[in-house]
Design a protein around this motif. Sequence first.
Motif, mmCIF file in Angstrom:
data_model
loop_
_atom_site.group_PDB
_atom_site.id
_atom_site.type_symbol
_atom_site.label_atom_id
_atom_site.label_comp_id
_atom_site.label_asym_id
_atom_site.label_seq_id
_atom_site.Cartn_x
_atom_site.Cartn_y
_atom_site.Cartn_z
ATOM 1 N N SER A 191 0.794 -1.201 -0.158
ATOM 2 C CA SER A 191 0.121 0.027 0.247
ATOM 3 C C SER A 191 0.970 1.385 -0.017
ATOM 4 C CB SER A 191 -0.708 0.136 1.089
ATOM 5 O OG SER A 191 -1.496 -1.096 1.424
ATOM 6 N N ILE A 192 0.450 2.205 -0.544
ATOM 7 C CA ILE A 192 0.792 3.706 -0.355
ATOM 8 C C ILE A 192 -0.449 4.634 0.106
ATOM 9 C CG2 ILE A 192 2.823 3.509 -1.938
ATOM 10 C CD1 ILE A 192 0.951 5.002 -4.073
ATOM 11 N N TYR A 193 -0.196 5.473 0.703
ATOM 12 C CA TYR A 193 -1.218 6.346 1.388
ATOM 13 C C TYR A 193 -0.724 7.854 1.570
ATOM 14 C CZ TYR A 193 0.628 4.793 5.786
ATOM 15 O OH TYR A 193 1.717 4.519 6.717
ATOM 16 N N GLY A 194 -1.671 8.876 1.753
ATOM 17 C CA GLY A 194 -1.389 9.996 2.061
ATOM 18 C C GLY A 194 -2.408 10.570 2.848
ATOM 19 N N ASN A 195 -2.166 11.584 3.603
ATOM 20 C CA ASN A 195 -3.253 12.487 4.310
ATOM 21 C C ASN A 195 -2.765 14.080 4.390
ATOM 22 O OD1 ASN A 195 -4.934 12.867 6.290
ATOM 23 N ND2 ASN A 195 -3.805 12.324 8.059
ATOM 24 N N LEU A 196 -3.795 14.567 4.114
ATOM 25 C CA LEU A 196 -3.689 16.110 4.122
ATOM 26 C C LEU A 196 -4.489 16.745 5.134
ATOM 27 C CD1 LEU A 196 -2.517 18.821 3.008
ATOM 28 C CD2 LEU A 196 -4.149 18.699 1.339
ATOM 29 N N GLU A 197 -4.171 17.449 6.078
ATOM 30 C CA GLU A 197 -4.975 18.143 7.060
ATOM 31 C C GLU A 197 -4.826 19.587 7.195
ATOM 32 O OE1 GLU A 197 -4.683 16.418 10.952
ATOM 33 O OE2 GLU A 197 -4.919 14.234 10.348
ATOM 34 N N MET A 198 -5.849 20.429 6.989
ATOM 35 C CA MET A 198 -5.524 21.906 6.988
ATOM 36 C C MET A 198 -6.735 22.406 8.030
ATOM 37 S SD MET A 198 -5.118 22.459 2.912
ATOM 38 C CE MET A 198 -6.401 21.455 2.400
#
Length: 394
Positions: free
Chosen positions: A197-204
């Motif tokens: 798996s590859i994953y990303g998380n963006l929080e603003m």
Amino acid sequence: ASYTKWFYNYPRGFNTNYWRNRYKLSDGSKAGNGDQHISSNPVEMFWRMYEQNQHQYNNKLISSIALTYTPTDFLDITGRIGLDFDMMELESKNNPTSSSGINGGYYSHRMGKQKVQDYQFLATVHKDGLFLQKFNASFALGAESWRRRDYDMWAQNSRKWSNPYIWSFSNYVLEGNNGNMSGLRPGENRYEKQINSIYGNLEMNWDNYIYLQVTGRNDWSSTLPSNKNSYFYPSVNASFVFSKFIHNDWFTFGKVRLAFAKSANDTDPYQLLPTYSSGSFAGNPTHSVKSALPPVNLEPQYVNTFDAGINLKFLDNRIKFDFTYYRTRAYNQIMSAPLPTSSGYESYKFNTGELENKGYEIELDDEIVRSCDFEWNMTLNLDHNQNKLISLDC
């Protein structure tokens, strides 16, 4: 202990001590033959309870190690390795029913191990006051490799024994002219599965009252066809704390939220190709095809979820109100259907079906009494759920 349920078949005057002392003769053999059905023969019931023993032993190891490197004040790099290792041993010893100690016995031994390994890498960039003073953001990018390996090996000896009361696979008597060994049935089982798996998380967030989170993950599963084994599922979560703009004594907090998420699942290994199990019959080798017909173009199954809600708090958090509306839709599900035995198979696995689940939840919390020595809280819940089968192809 499961045999005790058969006591309900006997009258209240049933003398358990009488049969407990008479199910076995003085020479160690089973008392009589009689009816072998346990519900109508107390001898059979007590023999199974006391003379057919099973022991199981488990050893389990769970461990993990993580290393975090912070080259700057806004960058964290983490590596993690996890291990879940389990070893199992199951041994069954059923005493022979004859006085000679060589007939009617049963011995089986099973040993297995399961190893789950998890390798993770995660890099996180976080910065408060990015571009603008009130704008805060963080971004994480990671990769994971999950592996599972199982192995079981077992055998049993249910034949006539050559030596009395010896629990061993080699303790048997060959029968027939060709030395038939059908009573000794060894077996093996293997299970291997891997997901990369590859994953990303963006929080603003803006000034701690507007929040936005966006995630994405892509998996590659070893249990799906090579042209269908990659699947992506994202999620979006947004919230707005509007109480920041309301200033009074009775209203403490208020927030509205929206969320959407997509998830996916694969299937068990060894479903795609025709595999065979080997054995023996009358001393000759045999091979049999599995009962399930291998699927064609099997795809992952998906679930879409949407929910919206509002949180309200009043009077210094003494009264809390929470409302949530949700709707989930499961589609492309992996299901099995029976096949006529004339086809050579018993079932077939394929993608079909769409289900919808929707409803709402309401929760009201009230702190009726709050003092230094005593608190009294009351909670009221109200749920409504509706399930609907939208489509099902055969």
